[in-house]
Design a protein around this motif. Structure first.
Motif, PDB file in Angstrom:
ATOM      1  N   PRO A 123       0.817  -1.220   0.000  1.00  0.00           N
ATOM      2  CA  PRO A 123       0.000   0.000   0.000  1.00  0.00           C
ATOM      3  C   PRO A 123       0.852   1.272   0.000  1.00  0.00           C
ATOM      4  O   PRO A 123       0.404   2.313  -0.473  1.00  0.00           O
ATOM      5  CB  PRO A 123      -0.841  -0.096   1.272  1.00  0.00           C
ATOM      6  N   GLY A 124       2.070   1.181   0.492  1.00  0.00           N
ATOM      7  CA  GLY A 124       2.966   2.337   0.453  1.00  0.00           C
ATOM      8  C   GLY A 124       3.292   2.741  -0.983  1.00  0.00           C
ATOM      9  O   GLY A 124       3.412   3.932  -1.295  1.00  0.00           O
ATOM     10  N   THR A 125       3.415   1.769  -1.858  1.00  0.00           N
ATOM     11  CA  THR A 125       3.659   2.056  -3.268  1.00  0.00           C
ATOM     12  C   THR A 125       2.465   2.762  -3.889  1.00  0.00           C
ATOM     13  O   THR A 125       2.622   3.695  -4.688  1.00  0.00           O
ATOM     14  CB  THR A 125       3.953   0.748  -4.024  1.00  0.00           C
ATOM     15  N   LEU A 126       1.262   2.338  -3.532  1.00  0.00           N
ATOM     16  CA  LEU A 126       0.063   2.991  -4.052  1.00  0.00           C
ATOM     17  C   LEU A 126      -0.043   4.426  -3.552  1.00  0.00           C
ATOM     18  O   LEU A 126      -0.483   5.323  -4.281  1.00  0.00           O
ATOM     19  CB  LEU A 126      -1.180   2.189  -3.674  1.00  0.00           C
ATOM     20  N   ALA A 127       0.370   4.680  -2.315  1.00  0.00           N
ATOM     21  CA  ALA A 127       0.383   6.047  -1.791  1.00  0.00           C
ATOM     22  C   ALA A 127       1.375   6.901  -2.583  1.00  0.00           C
ATOM     23  O   ALA A 127       1.083   8.048  -2.929  1.00  0.00           O
ATOM     24  CB  ALA A 127       0.746   6.045  -0.305  1.00  0.00           C
ATOM     25  N   ALA A 128       2.530   6.331  -2.878  1.00  0.00           N
ATOM     26  CA  ALA A 128       3.529   7.067  -3.652  1.00  0.00           C
ATOM     27  C   ALA A 128       3.033   7.369  -5.061  1.00  0.00           C
ATOM     28  O   ALA A 128       3.297   8.445  -5.606  1.00  0.00           O
ATOM     29  CB  ALA A 128       4.834   6.272  -3.712  1.00  0.00           C
ATOM     30  N   LEU A 129       2.285   6.449  -5.650  1.00  0.00           N
ATOM     31  CA  LEU A 129       1.738   6.691  -6.985  1.00  0.00           C
ATOM     32  C   LEU A 129       0.705   7.817  -6.961  1.00  0.00           C
ATOM     33  O   LEU A 129       0.655   8.641  -7.879  1.00  0.00           O
ATOM     34  CB  LEU A 129       1.117   5.412  -7.535  1.00  0.00           C
ATOM     35  N   SER A 130      -0.111   7.868  -5.928  1.00  0.00           N
ATOM     36  CA  SER A 130      -1.093   8.952  -5.806  1.00  0.00           C
ATOM     37  C   SER A 130      -0.383  10.300  -5.678  1.00  0.00           C
ATOM     38  O   SER A 130      -0.786  11.286  -6.298  1.00  0.00           O
ATOM     39  CB  SER A 130      -1.988   8.733  -4.588  1.00  0.00           C
TER      40      SER A 130
END
Length: 96
Positions: free
Chosen positions: A19-26
């Motif tokens: 989920p940290g990667t998804l936060a970075a993508l946002s």
């Protein structure tokens, strides 16, 4: 010894990275959009990044303390809210 070390210390970090990667993508989408991004879209992207970040913290601590069911519930709720914000931001990108 190595397997036990990996299970206790490395696995929580790996689990939290998803989920940290998804936060970075946002946040990357927000950065690429710059100042010209509409206010509603900026708000939804920031909210999505924050919920994915919270989900990463919840899943990290759940991996360490698997008997705490509240951590799993927090992970699920915040991850689903982050996905909802991502879908909403895509719709807002199409509209604007």
């Amino acid at each position: 010894m190595t397997e036990e070390f990996e299970k206790k210390l490395i696995k929580p970090i790996i689990n939290a990275s998803y989920p940290g990667t998804l936060a970075a993508l946002s946040l990357a989408v927000l950065q690429v959009g710059g100042k010209g991004t509409p206010g509603a879209l900026r708000l939804v992207l920031l909210l999505g990044a924050m919920t994915f970040l919270l989900s990463a913290f919840f899943i990290f601590f759940y991996s360490i303390y698997p008997t705490r069911k509240k951590l799993w519930t927090g992970t699920a709720i915040t991850f689903l809210l982050g996905l909802f914000c991502s879908i909403l931001s895509v719709f807002l990108l199409f509209i604007t």
